[in-house]
Every structure is written in C-alpha cells, then in structure tokens.
Scaffold this motif. Structure first.
Motif, PDB file in Angstrom:
ATOM      1  N   LYS A 333       0.860  -1.185   0.000  1.00 35.87           N
ATOM      2  CA  LYS A 333       0.000   0.000   0.000  1.00 35.87           C
ATOM      3  C   LYS A 333       0.900   1.240   0.000  1.00 35.87           C
ATOM      4  O   LYS A 333       1.146   1.870   1.021  1.00 35.87           O
ATOM      5  N   ALA A 373      -6.353   2.766   8.502  1.00 32.91           N
ATOM      6  CA  ALA A 373      -6.733   2.027   7.288  1.00 32.91           C
ATOM      7  C   ALA A 373      -7.487   0.770   7.694  1.00 32.91           C
ATOM      8  O   ALA A 373      -7.375   0.300   8.827  1.00 32.91           O
ATOM      9  N   TYR A 376      -7.505  -4.420   5.050  1.00 36.13           N
ATOM     10  CA  TYR A 376      -6.961  -4.733   3.734  1.00 36.13           C
ATOM     11  C   TYR A 376      -5.956  -3.670   3.265  1.00 36.13           C
ATOM     12  O   TYR A 376      -5.389  -3.786   2.185  1.00 36.13           O
ATOM     13  N   SER A 378      -6.714  -0.323   2.877  1.00 37.83           N
ATOM     14  CA  SER A 378      -7.329   0.826   2.228  1.00 37.83           C
ATOM     15  C   SER A 378      -7.467   1.976   3.228  1.00 37.83           C
ATOM     16  O   SER A 378      -7.962   1.778   4.343  1.00 37.83           O
TER      17      SER A 378
END
Length: 505
Positions: A333, A373, A376, A378
C-alpha cells in the motif's frame, strides 16, 4: 410591605459594595497567580480553546464592573454588568456539573475553598441580589426620572440573563469543536481517568508487554525469547510459560512475541519469517511462508498480518498486508506513508491493529500525524495528534553512494510509543503543550487519548516514573493499562472518564 426610599438606597449601596469587594478580591487573586489562572482555564472543558483571551477579559470585566458599581451615576450599568457576570459564572458551573466530560479545578480565591455545588448556590444568590438591586434602583430612579420603568427593567434583566447564558453555551460548543478537531495544543487532564493500582519488580530490563490473554498480562523477554512470564492484573499471581519451537537454521537476531487471542506470533524482522502458535499450549503450528522482509509487524487475524517494509524506491518505508490465503499473498500500500524528507526516517513510526475496529493504525514518530486504514490496507483517513509539529525535524545523510542512510543530528521525537484498544488510541507524547505544569512533565509520562472512530482528541493523563524514567512499553486491555518502566511492571486501572469513551463494535 413597601420599602422606603432610604431602605432601598441602603440595600442597593450594600449590594454594590458587596459586588465591588467580591470582584476586586477575585480579580486581584487571579492577577497574583495569573499563570495558574490561565492553566486552570486551559484545563476547563468549556473554555480550553479560548483560555488566553478569556483570562484577560474576565479580569478586565470584574475590575470594570467594580469601578462602575462605586460610581453613583454608573452604578445601574454596573449592576447589569454584575448580573451578567454572575449569570455567566452560574451557567458555566451548571454546564460543568451536568454536561461536561469532566469537572476541572476551581477558579482561585475564596471560591477555591468551595465545592462546585456550593459554588453554584453562591452564584445563584448573587444573581438574585443583582436582579433585586436593579429593580429597586429602577424604582428609586422613577421618582427622579419618569424614564425609569419597572416593566422595562424586568425585560432588560431577562435579556441580560438570556444573552449571558447564550454566550457561555456558545463558548462551550465552540471550544468543544476546537478542542476535539482543531486543537491549539491544549491538553485536558480530567481527574484521575487512570489510577495507579499495582507494581511488580522485574529482574531484567529486557522485558516488554507481549499482550493479554483473559485477565493475564504476558511479558516477553528479548534475552530469553522462548519464555513468557504472565501475571494477573493485580500482579500477585505469576506464571512462566515456555514456547515449544525449533527454529532449525533460521538466523534469528531479535525475536519478538505478540499475543492476540487465540494465537501467539513469533517473528524477527531481520529474517522474513513469521510463526503462529496456539496460546493454549504454546506450540508453533503455522509458518507464514512467503513473508517479505519487514521492520514492523502487527497481526490482523490468524491468516493475515500488517507489515512495514523497505521494499520501495531508495529503501523508503512502505506498508503492506500479507495474507497466506490470498493470491497474491503480498499487497503493498504505497500511498499510505507520505515522504517529507527521505521516506525512511521521516516516515518511521509505530504500527498497530485494533481488533475491535478491524483497523490498522500507523503513528509517525516525528510528526503530528497518524494513519487509519482497514484490514486490507485501504485508507480510512489521516488524523493528527494535538501537537503543532507537522513536519519532521530530522537531518539525514546519505552513505556509501546512497545505498545507506543515517541520522546526522538528534531527532525531535513527537510520539514516542502508542497502544490501541477498541476505538481508543493511546499515545505517549514527548511534546509539552500550552498551560502545562513543568513539574508534571519531569516526573511522569504523558499519555494522550484519541477516538479513532471520529479522529478526535479526548483527554490526557500521566503515568508516573518509578525508580526509572524510561517507558519501555505499554499496552491497554479491558479495564486497565500495563506498562514496563525500567525494571518495573505497573498497572493503572481505567476509570469512568475513560471507560465511557470505549465503543465496542
């Protein structure tokens, strides 16, 4: 019974003198200890955000009102000033007692000796005295000037009372919004949101809090990584557990154990290896195969972990999620961490995971920011701690042609360490805020508490030094906070001020 003009005049003058003495005494008391007065306003749940200018305004208002009350032709205005001030003080106390998140210290002077309820009664009595004096002064004035009217005075009294209450209510709502979401670096210290409960002397300073299981606190040891020591929250009942594990030829350097029921995790970022075991028998049962090299790790569930790695451009930090059941297993990420200087030291921080919220949390060491976040990876939002350091104050040098980097000057650490429990983020801050007692900072660690569900600041509280002034690690469970300070394990019980902020999903 009708009062004669002379009795009315004596009553009015007596009230004026009484208010003048009260206001002058209160103002002088505040001026003699003005710094402490500002600190007390800074800790008020109603006026925290406006403490600097309100502290001056209150002093000026009290002295001006006292002056007007002593000048015959201005006393009627002075009585309205007195009425407005006392209504404001009364509304302030009423909101403190009924709507604020905590009750602060008193305001100094004679009122410091009173409890808040007695203080409220005291103020109400003086409100009635001021209103009575205004009405009587109007009736005395009517004999001299037909412009005075009893009905007009009662209307103006009502207007003054309504305006005063509205002003305090508006200040309260505005201050709450500023303190929680746009804090000007003013901490709030409610009365004992966490209280010292017990301590236990450790033989080694190499212990750290590995986690909680049931009502027990588990301690890992960097020097003896195969052993875990556990104690109940009263720190009276001690046990030792041995992890059954044969690492074969894995070149571990610094093994760390993390407990997250029903599992425990064993890992060492110097080698790409993570192992999971059952906390019931302390046996390794699973290896996370394919894990990349990492520098920080936080277990998410039995199959996935959040990690921080240097597998990015110029060794910059990057966050990611590893899931042994997904394809591909690794998901980087790269948008989460934001570079300011070098992408390595300026993005250094603490990686946490809230099981209750199912959220990853990353708190920067050197700036006032944290990242939230989902599991996952995000982004949910970027939050800020209440200090004003938004840019990392570090100096970095390149070594060996840019293949290595090092700090070239001591860094200013903002957020030293952190823990998360349900929706609450607990941050050990190293930056002193406005209106804070220097002695408190010298003898304690300051913990700031944030609500992750809203991204807002809630409160702060101290954890006091023991024989050591080094906070090695701390963690929060349901009802208490445990901390390793030097060679001491300390437990603080969470009280209602903190407990009511916990939102279990």
């Amino acid at each position: 019974m009708k009062w004669s003009a002379s009795i009315k005049t004596v009553f009015i003058q007596s009230v004026c003198y009484l208010f003048a003495v009260l206001f002058v005494y209160a103002a002088v008391s505040k001026m003699l200890d003005f710094e402490n007065f500002q600190v007390q306003l800074g800790q008020s749940p109603l006026l925290s955000a406006f403490a600097r200018w309100i502290s001056v305004l209150v002093l000026a208002a009290e002295l001006i009102a006292a002056l007007f009350l002593l000048i015959g032709r201005l006393r009627h205005i002075g009585l309205y000033c007195a009425l407005s001030l006392m209504v404001m003080f009364t509304a302030y106390i009423f909101i403190i007692l009924n709507y604020s998140s905590f009750i602060p210290c008193s305001c100094g002077g004679i009122l410091e000796k009173m409890g808040w309820n007695a203080h409220l009664v005291f103020n109400i009595v003086f409100v009635f005295l001021a209103a009575s004096a205004i009405v009587l002064d109007a009736s005395v004035g009517k004999a001299r000037n037909t412009g005075y009217s009893f009905l007009a005075q009662t209307k103006w009294i009502a207007v003054a009372i309504a305006a005063s209450i509205s002003a305090v209510a508006l200040l309260y709502m505005s201050s709450e919004e500023v303190m929680h979401h746009s804090n000007p670096f003013i901490r709030r210290y409610p009365h004992h949101p966490a209280e010292y409960s017990a301590s236990f002397r450790l033989k080694y300073s190499s212990y750290y809090i590995a986690g909680f299981r049931g009502q027990r606190i588990y301690l890992g040891n960097y020097e003896f990584p195969s052993y875990l020591m556990s104690l109940d929250s009263s720190l009276k009942h001690q046990k030792m557990e041995r992890i059954s594990f044969s690492p074969d030829s894995i070149p571990f350097k610094n093994i760390y154990v993390r407990i997250q029921e029903p599992y425990f995790y064993l890992y060492d970022g110097s080698v790409p290896a993570v192992f999971r075991g059952d906390a019931k028998d302390w046996r390794i049962t699973k290896a996370f195969k394919g894990v990349p090299y990492f520098t920080k790790l936080a277990p998410i569930d039995g199959a996935s972990i959040a990690f921080r790695s240097n597998n990015s451009k110029k060794l910059a930090h990057v966050l990611g999620v590893f899931n042994m059941d997904s394809v591909p297993k690794i998901s980087y990420k790269r948008n989460l961490l934001q570079k300011q200087i070098d992408g390595i030291f300026d993005t250094d921080g603490t990686l946490l995971y809230s099981e209750g919220m199912e959220k990853m949390v990353y708190l920067y060491y050197y700036r006032n920011e944290f990242i939230v976040a989902d599991k996952y990876g995000s982004l949910a939002y970027r939050g800020h701690t209440i200090d004003t350091i938004s840019h990392a104050k570090i100096k970095v040098s390149e070594l060996k042609g840019g293949r290595e980097f090092a700090m070239s000057a001591p860094a200013d650490v903002v957020n030293s360490n952190a823990a998360v429990f349900e929706n609450l983020l607990f941050v050990h801050s190293l930056v002193r805020g406005r209106y804070e007692n220097e002695k408190l900072w010298k003898k304690s660690f300051i913990i700031d508490v944030y609500d992750l569900s809203s991204g807002s600041y809630l409160m702060s509280f101290p954890i006091y030094h023991t024989s050591s002034s080094s906070l090695n690690s701390f963690a929060v469970a349901d009802g208490y906070l445990a901390a390793v300070i030097g060679n001491d394990l300390i437990v603080y019980q969470l009280k209602d001020a903190l407990k009511k902020e916990i939102k279990k999903e």
